[in-house]
Design a protein around this motif. Sequence first.
Motif, PDB file in Angstrom:
ATOM      1  N   THR A 289    -112.445 -60.553  70.394  1.00 23.31           N
ATOM      2  CA  THR A 289    -113.832 -60.967  70.163  1.00 23.31           C
ATOM      3  C   THR A 289    -114.055 -61.146  68.668  1.00 23.31           C
ATOM      4  OG1 THR A 289    -114.656 -59.806  72.119  1.00 23.31           O
ATOM      5  CG2 THR A 289    -116.266 -60.348  70.408  1.00 23.31           C
ATOM      6  N   ALA A 290    -114.528 -62.321  68.288  1.00 20.36           N
ATOM      7  CA  ALA A 290    -114.917 -62.567  66.898  1.00 20.36           C
ATOM      8  C   ALA A 290    -116.413 -62.327  66.775  1.00 20.36           C
ATOM      9  CB  ALA A 290    -114.571 -63.996  66.495  1.00 20.36           C
ATOM     10  N   ILE A 291    -116.818 -61.550  65.784  1.00 22.28           N
ATOM     11  CA  ILE A 291    -118.241 -61.274  65.559  1.00 22.28           C
ATOM     12  C   ILE A 291    -118.614 -61.649  64.128  1.00 22.28           C
ATOM     13  CG2 ILE A 291    -118.379 -59.443  67.271  1.00 22.28           C
ATOM     14  CD1 ILE A 291    -118.278 -57.398  64.959  1.00 22.28           C
ATOM     15  N   GLN A 292    -119.851 -62.106  63.968  1.00 19.84           N
ATOM     16  CA  GLN A 292    -120.372 -62.422  62.638  1.00 19.84           C
ATOM     17  C   GLN A 292    -121.322 -61.308  62.224  1.00 19.84           C
ATOM     18  OE1 GLN A 292    -119.598 -65.149  60.483  1.00 19.84           O
ATOM     19  NE2 GLN A 292    -120.616 -63.703  59.117  1.00 19.84           N
ATOM     20  N   THR A 293    -120.944 -60.569  61.182  1.00 13.17           N
ATOM     21  CA  THR A 293    -121.779 -59.487  60.671  1.00 13.17           C
ATOM     22  C   THR A 293    -122.447 -59.913  59.372  1.00 13.17           C
ATOM     23  OG1 THR A 293    -120.089 -58.465  59.252  1.00 13.17           O
ATOM     24  CG2 THR A 293    -120.070 -57.871  61.614  1.00 13.17           C
ATOM     25  N   GLY A 294    -123.241 -59.012  58.796  1.00 19.31           N
ATOM     26  CA  GLY A 294    -123.906 -59.290  57.526  1.00 19.31           C
ATOM     27  C   GLY A 294    -123.060 -58.960  56.318  1.00 19.31           C
ATOM     28  N   ASP A 295    -121.778 -58.685  56.523  1.00 19.86           N
ATOM     29  CA  ASP A 295    -120.869 -58.371  55.425  1.00 19.86           C
ATOM     30  C   ASP A 295    -120.569 -59.644  54.632  1.00 19.86           C
ATOM     31  OD1 ASP A 295    -119.230 -56.864  53.792  1.00 19.86           O
ATOM     32  OD2 ASP A 295    -117.831 -56.273  55.373  1.00 19.86           O
ATOM     33  N   ASP A 296    -119.871 -59.489  53.505  1.00 25.13           N
ATOM     34  CA  ASP A 296    -119.511 -60.644  52.682  1.00 25.13           C
ATOM     35  C   ASP A 296    -118.023 -60.622  52.389  1.00 25.13           C
ATOM     36  OD1 ASP A 296    -119.193 -58.698  50.689  1.00 25.13           O
ATOM     37  OD2 ASP A 296    -121.212 -59.030  49.889  1.00 25.13           O
ATOM     38  N   GLU A 297    -117.589 -61.396  51.407  1.00 28.62           N
ATOM     39  CA  GLU A 297    -116.163 -61.519  51.120  1.00 28.62           C
ATOM     40  C   GLU A 297    -115.531 -60.225  50.614  1.00 28.62           C
ATOM     41  OE1 GLU A 297    -118.613 -62.603  47.632  1.00 28.62           O
ATOM     42  OE2 GLU A 297    -118.492 -63.375  49.697  1.00 28.62           O
ATOM     43  N   ARG A 298    -116.356 -59.217  50.279  1.00 28.56           N
ATOM     44  CA  ARG A 298    -115.801 -57.936  49.831  1.00 28.56           C
ATOM     45  C   ARG A 298    -115.270 -57.095  50.990  1.00 28.56           C
ATOM     46  NH1 ARG A 298    -120.849 -56.160  46.181  1.00 28.56           N
ATOM     47  NH2 ARG A 298    -121.880 -57.501  47.751  1.00 28.56           N
ATOM     48  N   ARG A 299    -115.581 -57.478  52.207  1.00 21.97           N
ATOM     49  CA  ARG A 299    -115.061 -56.824  53.424  1.00 21.97           C
ATOM     50  C   ARG A 299    -115.326 -55.321  53.419  1.00 21.97           C
ATOM     51  NH1 ARG A 299    -109.194 -59.988  53.928  1.00 21.97           N
ATOM     52  NH2 ARG A 299    -110.063 -61.981  54.641  1.00 21.97           N
ATOM     53  N   ARG A 300    -116.574 -54.980  53.169  1.00 24.56           N
ATOM     54  CA  ARG A 300    -116.927 -53.569  53.078  1.00 24.56           C
ATOM     55  C   ARG A 300    -116.896 -52.873  54.438  1.00 24.56           C
ATOM     56  NH1 ARG A 300    -122.337 -54.557  49.779  1.00 24.56           N
ATOM     57  NH2 ARG A 300    -122.198 -56.479  51.022  1.00 24.56           N
ATOM     58  N   ILE A 301    -117.182 -53.603  55.511  1.00 21.62           N
ATOM     59  CA  ILE A 301    -117.089 -53.003  56.845  1.00 21.62           C
ATOM     60  C   ILE A 301    -115.627 -52.691  57.169  1.00 21.62           C
ATOM     61  CG2 ILE A 301    -117.334 -53.488  59.313  1.00 21.62           C
ATOM     62  CD1 ILE A 301    -119.938 -54.946  58.652  1.00 21.62           C
ATOM     63  N   PHE A 302    -114.753 -53.607  56.873  1.00 22.70           N
ATOM     64  CA  PHE A 302    -113.322 -53.420  57.099  1.00 22.70           C
ATOM     65  C   PHE A 302    -112.823 -52.182  56.351  1.00 22.70           C
ATOM     66  CE2 PHE A 302    -109.006 -54.294  55.450  1.00 22.70           C
ATOM     67  CZ  PHE A 302    -108.306 -54.352  56.645  1.00 22.70           C
ATOM     68  N   LYS A 303    -113.182 -52.090  55.079  1.00 26.64           N
ATOM     69  CA  LYS A 303    -112.734 -50.954  54.262  1.00 26.64           C
ATOM     70  C   LYS A 303    -113.385 -49.655  54.710  1.00 26.64           C
ATOM     71  CE  LYS A 303    -111.957 -53.983  50.290  1.00 26.64           C
ATOM     72  NZ  LYS A 303    -112.460 -54.416  48.963  1.00 26.64           N
ATOM     73  N   GLY A 304    -114.678 -49.717  55.061  1.00 25.19           N
ATOM     74  CA  GLY A 304    -115.385 -48.519  55.493  1.00 25.19           C
ATOM     75  C   GLY A 304    -114.819 -47.954  56.787  1.00 25.19           C
ATOM     76  N   LEU A 305    -114.478 -48.804  57.719  1.00 27.83           N
ATOM     77  CA  LEU A 305    -113.884 -48.329  58.972  1.00 27.83           C
ATOM     78  C   LEU A 305    -112.573 -47.601  58.707  1.00 27.83           C
ATOM     79  CD1 LEU A 305    -114.495 -51.363  61.369  1.00 27.83           C
ATOM     80  CD2 LEU A 305    -115.440 -49.060  61.650  1.00 27.83           C
ATOM     81  N   ALA A 306    -111.748 -48.161  57.824  1.00 28.54           N
ATOM     82  CA  ALA A 306    -110.451 -47.554  57.528  1.00 28.54           C
ATOM     83  C   ALA A 306    -110.612 -46.232  56.787  1.00 28.54           C
ATOM     84  CB  ALA A 306    -109.602 -48.523  56.713  1.00 28.54           C
ATOM     85  N   GLU A 307    -111.492 -46.208  55.786  1.00 25.79           N
ATOM     86  CA  GLU A 307    -111.612 -45.028  54.928  1.00 25.79           C
ATOM     87  C   GLU A 307    -112.401 -43.894  55.567  1.00 25.79           C
ATOM     88  OE1 GLU A 307    -113.321 -46.708  51.427  1.00 25.79           O
ATOM     89  OE2 GLU A 307    -111.505 -47.847  50.902  1.00 25.79           O
ATOM     90  N   ARG A 308    -113.459 -44.229  56.305  1.00 26.10           N
ATOM     91  CA  ARG A 308    -114.336 -43.181  56.841  1.00 26.10           C
ATOM     92  C   ARG A 308    -114.054 -42.814  58.288  1.00 26.10           C
ATOM     93  NH1 ARG A 308    -120.253 -45.222  55.159  1.00 26.10           N
ATOM     94  NH2 ARG A 308    -120.799 -43.805  56.866  1.00 26.10           N
ATOM     95  N   PHE A 309    -113.554 -43.779  59.046  1.00 25.55           N
ATOM     96  CA  PHE A 309    -113.395 -43.532  60.475  1.00 25.55           C
ATOM     97  C   PHE A 309    -111.961 -43.692  60.971  1.00 25.55           C
ATOM     98  CE2 PHE A 309    -117.810 -45.208  59.987  1.00 25.55           C
ATOM     99  CZ  PHE A 309    -118.481 -44.037  60.314  1.00 25.55           C
ATOM    100  N   ASP A 310    -111.027 -43.946  60.051  1.00 29.94           N
ATOM    101  CA  ASP A 310    -109.623 -44.093  60.424  1.00 29.94           C
ATOM    102  C   ASP A 310    -109.459 -45.106  61.558  1.00 29.94           C
ATOM    103  OD1 ASP A 310    -106.935 -43.519  60.033  1.00 29.94           O
ATOM    104  OD2 ASP A 310    -106.899 -41.967  61.569  1.00 29.94           O
ATOM    105  N   THR A 311    -110.113 -46.245  61.390  1.00 26.47           N
ATOM    106  CA  THR A 311    -110.147 -47.284  62.417  1.00 26.47           C
ATOM    107  C   THR A 311    -109.868 -48.633  61.764  1.00 26.47           C
ATOM    108  OG1 THR A 311    -111.743 -46.062  63.746  1.00 26.47           O
ATOM    109  CG2 THR A 311    -111.604 -48.420  64.145  1.00 26.47           C
ATOM    110  N   SER A 312    -109.115 -49.477  62.447  1.00 26.90           N
ATOM    111  CA  SER A 312    -108.784 -50.782  61.876  1.00 26.90           C
ATOM    112  C   SER A 312    -109.226 -51.909  62.805  1.00 26.90           C
ATOM    113  CB  SER A 312    -107.279 -50.891  61.609  1.00 26.90           C
ATOM    114  OG  SER A 312    -106.549 -50.691  62.800  1.00 26.90           O
ATOM    115  N   ILE A 313    -109.818 -52.959  62.193  1.00 23.27           N
ATOM    116  CA  ILE A 313    -110.130 -54.209  62.873  1.00 23.27           C
ATOM    117  C   ILE A 313    -109.575 -55.338  61.999  1.00 23.27           C
ATOM    118  CG2 ILE A 313    -112.171 -53.311  64.050  1.00 23.27           C
ATOM    119  CD1 ILE A 313    -113.904 -54.731  61.939  1.00 23.27           C
ATOM    120  N   MET A 314    -109.702 -56.578  62.462  1.00 27.96           N
ATOM    121  CA  MET A 314    -109.090 -57.702  61.744  1.00 27.96           C
ATOM    122  C   MET A 314    -110.144 -58.559  61.050  1.00 27.96           C
ATOM    123  SD  MET A 314    -106.296 -58.883  64.632  1.00 27.96           S
ATOM    124  CE  MET A 314    -107.500 -58.854  65.971  1.00 27.96           C
TER     125      MET A 314
END
Length: 350
Positions: A289-314
């Motif tokens: 599933t591809a989703i469009q979030t309010g994030d930007d090119e800094r990919r803060r959701i991607f980094k936050g998931l990895a750093e805070r929740f030990d979770t990875s998405i693409m």
Amino acid sequence: MESYVFPGNIDERISSIGAADIPYMRTDEFSAINLESSGILLDLIHCKGGNTIIYTGSGTGAMTAIVENYVSTKKKALAINGGSFGQRWVDLCRYYGIPVVDFKVEFTHEPDYERLAATVADEKPDVLLCQHHETSSGVLYDLERISGICRENGTSLVADVISSFLAEPLDMDGLGIDICVTSTQKGLNIPPGLSIVFLSKRLEGYRFAHRGFYWDFETNLDNLRRGQTPFSPATTIYLQLNARLRQLREEGGEQANILRVRHNAEVFREECRKYGWEMPAENPSFAVTAIQTGDDERRRIFKGLAERFDTSIMPCGKPGMYRISHMGLSSDEQTRLLAERIHILETELQ
């Protein structure tokens, strides 16, 4: 780590094979395993009387093999280009000097099938190259319509099913596909490292080209008839592949796995609607599933998931767009928790 990238969370029984001692591969036992794997794979994709070539290499390696050995024997190709992997067909043809019609499709959209039919009729390509599922955008193409266009024009059909195999219904013989390609890290849900080329029975006796030493079809087919490979294989992943294929057969084959993937997708997409995320794929596959979030090119959701929740998405090619794989093992609770965590991180961006 909770993984929603390919291949996702893997069954521990399969993962544990990777930690075991590596056996010698030039034995009757290893040959028997590979011959069994080939038979199960052909059954899963419905390719009666066909052949497999199991390469140690990425999906792009196997795509390269198809272009070197088969597409290079044709006068002209047409590639449906709706994302990164459609572009890869185009790039491979150009690299090998094969004339190719670059049939461009808007990102996250399906092809215009009427325009495709008209282009094929006008350009008269010998072979059409396409994805079943354009992994970079999440869009599922209508292979039945594409195969109909090919049949009407006497065009050979080659399909990249790397991210649709075992996630979407796929009948290679029924669709008249000459060659398919897949890899281990998607629907097969085991580590990356192997890619599989399926050759239809219709290609039996075909005079393939010899434009690449490692990927040569004839050399690999000669070895695989006795269950072996011409060069050193990724032995452990071959063993994981065989174990996973046996598991799939015991669990009900491709249909049972397709239903599992579909359920995972439906649970996540219900959460997407709850949080108001756009799902931009025009005809989404259940694979991702591809989703469009309010994030930007800094990919803060991607980094936050990895750093805070030990979770990875693409991440996706467009800022704020992410892809979530549904091919791995995950409970409904884990899937809903993933969506909640994405929502938390997105809220913090505001």
